[in-house]
Scaffold this active site. Structure first.
Site, PDB file in Angstrom:
ATOM      1  N   GLY A 121      22.003  38.436   7.455  1.00 35.34           N
ATOM      2  CA  GLY A 121      22.514  37.183   6.905  1.00 35.34           C
ATOM      3  C   GLY A 121      21.632  36.612   5.825  1.00 35.34           C
ATOM      4  N   SER A 173      30.986  42.263  13.598  1.00 37.10           N
ATOM      5  CA  SER A 173      30.543  40.876  13.810  1.00 37.10           C
ATOM      6  C   SER A 173      29.543  40.413  12.751  1.00 37.10           C
ATOM      7  CB  SER A 173      29.909  40.735  15.202  1.00 37.10           C
ATOM      8  OG  SER A 173      28.700  41.467  15.273  1.00 37.10           O
ATOM      9  N   ASN A 174      29.019  41.351  11.946  1.00 37.08           N
ATOM     10  CA  ASN A 174      28.092  40.979  10.866  1.00 37.08           C
ATOM     11  C   ASN A 174      28.829  40.351   9.687  1.00 37.08           C
ATOM     12  OD1 ASN A 174      26.287  44.137  11.243  1.00 37.08           O
ATOM     13  ND2 ASN A 174      26.021  42.232  12.349  1.00 37.08           N
ATOM     14  N   LEU A 175      30.119  40.673   9.540  1.00 32.99           N
ATOM     15  CA  LEU A 175      30.837  40.324   8.309  1.00 32.99           C
ATOM     16  C   LEU A 175      31.066  38.818   8.168  1.00 32.99           C
ATOM     17  CD1 LEU A 175      33.449  43.244   8.332  1.00 32.99           C
ATOM     18  CD2 LEU A 175      31.270  43.133   7.115  1.00 32.99           C
ATOM     19  N   GLN A 176      30.875  38.068   9.255  1.00 30.19           N
ATOM     20  CA  GLN A 176      31.021  36.611   9.219  1.00 30.19           C
ATOM     21  C   GLN A 176      29.960  35.969   8.322  1.00 30.19           C
ATOM     22  OE1 GLN A 176      28.446  35.014  11.285  1.00 30.19           O
ATOM     23  NE2 GLN A 176      29.314  33.110  12.084  1.00 30.19           N
ATOM     24  N   LYS A 216      23.207  50.049   6.954  1.00 31.79           N
ATOM     25  CA  LYS A 216      23.091  48.809   6.166  1.00 31.79           C
ATOM     26  C   LYS A 216      22.254  49.018   4.899  1.00 31.79           C
ATOM     27  CE  LYS A 216      23.596  45.199   9.623  1.00 31.79           C
ATOM     28  NZ  LYS A 216      22.990  43.957  10.133  1.00 31.79           N
ATOM     29  N   ASP A 242      15.662  39.110  12.084  1.00 32.64           N
ATOM     30  CA  ASP A 242      16.050  38.123  13.102  1.00 32.64           C
ATOM     31  C   ASP A 242      15.262  38.326  14.392  1.00 32.64           C
ATOM     32  OD1 ASP A 242      17.178  40.426  14.026  1.00 32.64           O
ATOM     33  OD2 ASP A 242      19.176  39.606  14.365  1.00 32.64           O
ATOM     34  N   CYS A 271      20.753  35.542  16.471  1.00 36.87           N
ATOM     35  CA  CYS A 271      22.157  35.220  16.233  1.00 36.87           C
ATOM     36  C   CYS A 271      23.067  35.820  17.290  1.00 36.87           C
ATOM     37  CB  CYS A 271      22.591  35.733  14.869  1.00 36.87           C
ATOM     38  SG  CYS A 271      21.700  34.985  13.520  1.00 36.87           S
ATOM     39  N   CYS A 323      14.688  19.533  25.490  1.00 36.14           N
ATOM     40  CA  CYS A 323      15.943  19.758  24.759  1.00 36.14           C
ATOM     41  C   CYS A 323      16.947  20.337  25.738  1.00 36.14           C
ATOM     42  CB  CYS A 323      15.720  20.665  23.554  1.00 36.14           C
ATOM     43  SG  CYS A 323      15.344  22.358  23.998  1.00 36.14           S
TER      44      CYS A 323
END
Ligand SMILES: [Zn+2]
Length: 368
Positions: free
Chosen positions: A40, A68-71, A85, A129, A186, A333
């Site tokens: 991303g 799911s990476n294409l978002q 990739k 990530d 993510c 939190c």
């Protein structure tokens, strides 16, 4: 490195900027940038740096494109699913700008191969990530003397900082304490697709500024962005004399794959309370604690622990002064991720006696 007619035409909008001009464009042409992770963050960074005319662009990523990476990973399209990739990114970037050299490294970055790969580059842009990779990249840049532009994203929030050897503090000066698994990526926490688009573009901007020597880069400054409140914040930090890698007496002098502390490492200054421990402390001596809830206002409004102070994480850097006179600070939190981040920020700001509620309020609901 002079520019030919094709280059002068392609980069004409840069040449029009007096801050960049032919001299700056030649610096971009001479630059060698490695992007760690074609995800991303790496996607927009690579596209803009290729378009900007970075002379040599390396992409390191051992993964294959998943649907799911294409978002958010805009380097790829639907027909790329299943492909390497790094290889697909290189094809796309060469098509965008055939005047530059693009190298694909279709492998995982490790302590064993980092020095060899980094040797061919001057600046590293970290878009990984994984926390262990982030520490490995930081340590490699410090030990090998490379500039670094780092960024991270989580759900709706992003952060970015830059590092220049012997000029600025490093990532470990700010986040000395972390362990894999505490900060979800993510895949486990989710992320707003456009968020890495913004943060990766910020990284490309920083890289261009560092290469051309214009503007004020994010040295000793952690920039944070909250997409929900649409707010940027900034937190200044200094080089730590006791930093494990860039300090006066470094303990990290070679690269190791497990750069983050392991269970069994020396105890950390930061305390972690379980829900049951915190409830017991509150029963015994409620006055000795300062509960600081770092969730967003809408979460706080929906319910919070009695007597807790409310400082959303994004506001913490500028409101740190409110905590200076307090003792027994416990950050809270929802799940224990933001609270640990808050405690790390507070520790970097010089506050002591810090703790956070492990597992957050969600974990507390299960305690008795
Ligand atoms: Zn450091």
């Amino acid at each position: 490195m002079s520019l030919d007619a094709l280059e002068s035409a392609r980069y004409s909008r840069h040449l029009l900027l007096s801050e960049i001009g032919a001299e700056g464009q030649q610096k971009l042409k001479a630059a060698r940038v490695l992007i760690v992770g074609a995800g991303g963050l790496g996607s927009p960074a690579a596209l803009y740096l290729a378009a900007a005319g970075i002379g040599r662009l390396g992409i390191i990523d051992g993964d294959r494109v998943d649907v799911s990476n294409l978002q958010r990973q805009v380097l790829f399209d639907t027909t790329d699913v299943g492909a390497s990739k790094a290889e697909r990114a290189a094809v796309r970037l060469r098509a965008l700008n055939p005047l530059i050299e693009v190298r694909a490294h279709a492998l995982e970055l490790t302590a064993g191969n980092a020095a060899q790969i980094f040797a061919d580059y001057d600046l590293v842009l970290d878009g990984s990530d994984r926390l262990t990779t982030r520490y490995l990249v930081n340590d490699a840049c410090v030990l090998l003397g490379k500039a670094l532009v780092s960024a991270a994203i989580h759900r709706f929030e992003g952060q970015a900082m830059s590092y220049v050897p012997s000029q600025s503090p490093c990532y470990r000066c700010l986040f000395s304490d972390a362990s894999e698994g505490v900060v979800p990526n993510c895949a486990t926490a989710g992320v707003l697709g456009v968020l890495p688009g913004l943060m990766g573009t910020l990284q490309a901007t920083e890289a261009i500024k560092l290469i051309t020597g214009i503007g004020t880069p994010l040295l000793g400054r952690l920039m944070t962005y909250d997409a929900l409140s649409m707010r940027f914040s900034e937190f200044r930090f200094r080089r730590r004399e006791d930093c494990a890698v860039c300090g006066a007496q470094p303990t990290i002098t070679a690269l190791h794959d497990k750069a983050a502390p392991e269970p069994g490492d020396p105890p950390l200054a930061l305390r972690r309370y379980s829900g049951a421990e915190l409830l017991e402390l509150l029963r015994r001596s409620p006055w000795s604690l300062t509960l600081v809830d770092v969730r967003e206002p809408y979460e706080f409004a929906a319910g919070h622990m009695p007597g807790s102070l409310h400082i959303p994480l994004g506001d913490l850097p500028r409101r740190m002064g409110e905590l200076r006179e307090r003792s027994g600070i416990v950050f809270i939190c929802a799940a224990g991720v933001r609270s640990e981040h808050a405690a790390t920020l507070a520790a970097a700001a010089g506050l002591t006696e810090l703790a956070h509620l492990e597992g957050g309020l969600l974990g507390l609901a299960g305690a008795d």
